[in-house]
Write a protein that holds these residues in place. Structure first.
Motif, mmCIF file in Angstrom:
data_model
loop_
_atom_site.group_PDB
_atom_site.id
_atom_site.type_symbol
_atom_site.label_atom_id
_atom_site.label_comp_id
_atom_site.label_asym_id
_atom_site.label_seq_id
_atom_site.Cartn_x
_atom_site.Cartn_y
_atom_site.Cartn_z
ATOM 1 N N LYS A 139 0.784 -4.154 -8.726
ATOM 2 C CA LYS A 139 0.020 -2.993 -8.270
ATOM 3 C C LYS A 139 -1.136 -2.784 -9.242
ATOM 4 N N VAL A 140 -2.323 -2.571 -8.663
ATOM 5 C CA VAL A 140 -3.542 -2.517 -9.457
ATOM 6 C C VAL A 140 -4.345 -1.279 -9.098
ATOM 7 N N SER A 141 -4.864 -0.583 -10.107
ATOM 8 C CA SER A 141 -5.783 0.533 -9.879
ATOM 9 C C SER A 141 -7.201 -0.007 -9.848
ATOM 10 N N VAL A 142 -7.960 0.410 -8.840
ATOM 11 C CA VAL A 142 -9.329 -0.055 -8.662
ATOM 12 C C VAL A 142 -10.254 1.149 -8.631
ATOM 13 N N GLN A 143 -11.275 1.124 -9.474
ATOM 14 C CA GLN A 143 -12.273 2.198 -9.475
ATOM 15 C C GLN A 143 -13.330 1.856 -8.437
ATOM 16 N N THR A 144 -13.503 2.719 -7.443
ATOM 17 C CA THR A 144 -14.503 2.500 -6.400
ATOM 18 C C THR A 144 -15.478 3.673 -6.403
ATOM 19 N N PRO A 145 -16.616 3.516 -5.726
ATOM 20 C CA PRO A 145 -17.561 4.641 -5.651
ATOM 21 C C PRO A 145 -16.931 5.901 -5.045
ATOM 22 N N GLY A 146 -15.936 5.712 -4.182
ATOM 23 C CA GLY A 146 -15.263 6.840 -3.551
ATOM 24 C C GLY A 146 -14.105 7.389 -4.379
ATOM 25 N N GLY A 147 -13.910 6.857 -5.557
ATOM 26 C CA GLY A 147 -12.809 7.292 -6.412
ATOM 27 C C GLY A 147 -11.837 6.163 -6.670
ATOM 28 N N GLU A 148 -10.782 6.474 -7.388
ATOM 29 C CA GLU A 148 -9.802 5.452 -7.738
ATOM 30 C C GLU A 148 -8.831 5.224 -6.585
ATOM 31 N N MET A 149 -8.470 3.964 -6.378
ATOM 32 C CA MET A 149 -7.468 3.637 -5.362
ATOM 33 C C MET A 149 -6.487 2.646 -5.961
ATOM 34 N N GLU A 150 -5.291 2.633 -5.413
ATOM 35 C CA GLU A 150 -4.274 1.703 -5.888
ATOM 36 C C GLU A 150 -3.975 0.720 -4.773
ATOM 37 N N VAL A 151 -3.844 -0.566 -5.146
ATOM 38 C CA VAL A 151 -3.544 -1.605 -4.179
ATOM 39 C C VAL A 151 -2.389 -2.457 -4.697
ATOM 40 N N GLU A 152 -1.722 -3.094 -3.755
ATOM 41 C CA GLU A 152 -0.663 -4.039 -4.114
ATOM 42 C C GLU A 152 -1.069 -5.398 -3.580
ATOM 43 N N ILE A 153 -1.016 -6.414 -4.424
ATOM 44 C CA ILE A 153 -1.407 -7.761 -4.044
ATOM 45 C C ILE A 153 -0.272 -8.391 -3.230
ATOM 46 N N LEU A 154 -0.629 -8.869 -2.018
ATOM 47 C CA LEU A 154 0.345 -9.443 -1.106
ATOM 48 C C LEU A 154 0.324 -10.967 -1.101
ATOM 49 N N GLU A 155 -0.871 -11.550 -1.093
ATOM 50 C CA GLU A 155 -1.013 -13.007 -1.004
ATOM 51 C C GLU A 155 -2.211 -13.466 -1.825
ATOM 52 N N VAL A 156 -2.112 -14.677 -2.334
ATOM 53 C CA VAL A 156 -3.222 -15.318 -3.032
ATOM 54 C C VAL A 156 -3.267 -16.766 -2.541
ATOM 55 N N ASN A 157 -4.431 -17.207 -2.051
ATOM 56 C CA ASN A 157 -4.564 -18.607 -1.659
ATOM 57 C C ASN A 157 -5.993 -19.073 -1.845
#
Length: 157
Positions: A139-157
């Motif tokens: 789970k990663v916190s991402v700073q965006t212009p609209g504020g901070e959001m949290e995402v979970e990485i599902l797949e990497v390819n």
């Protein structure tokens, strides 16, 4: 002073090479023809058609120079196949926004070929900076212009 490296995929470099070819073989000719036609209108000091065509010519030549520099300083990125669970330059990453679960997928590329509408984000973007080096399930916190959001990485390819 060393020239800046431009990270891109093979496909991204080919796309830039095709654009340069188009600008040199077709667009230049069109602009030169516009200039010739505008000259026939007479007095160049008050000829908006001529001014417009000359501005377009400057833009086309500037774009050719910019693209050739990017191609010359291209650093081809290959997705690192050694660890398929780690987000790195050249790889695609699928994640879901928390808590609503909306899924998104992007390929992380160099800024030269970044195009969010095509699902390609620059490695310099806040989103990519937050995801690079992370692994599936993290789970990663991402700073965006609209504020901070949290995402979970599902797949990497």
């Amino acid at each position: 002073m060393a020239e800046e490296k431009h990270y891109m995929t093979h496909e991204g470099k080919e796309k830039l090479e095709k654009e340069v070819e188009y600008l040199k073989t077709e667009r230049r000719k069109e602009v030169v023809e516009r200039i010739k036609v505008a000259r026939d209108f007479g007095d160049l000091s008050e000829n908006s058609e001529y001014d417009s065509a000359k501005e377009e010519q400057a833009f086309v030549e500037g774009r050719i120079n910019q693209l050739e520099k990017m191609i010359r300083n291209a650093e081809i990125i290959e997705a690192d196949a050694s660890d398929s669970s780690v987000v790195s330059l050249g790889k695609s990453v699928k994640f879901k926004e928390l808590p609503d679960g909306e899924e998104e997928s992007y390929q992380i590329v160099g800024r030269a070929e970044a195009d969010p509408m095509e699902g390609k984000i620059s490695n310099d973007s806040p989103m990519a900076q937050s995801l690079l080096g992370k692994t599936i399930g993290e789970k990663v916190s991402v700073q965006t212009p609209g504020g901070e959001m949290e995402v979970e990485i599902l797949e990497v390819n």
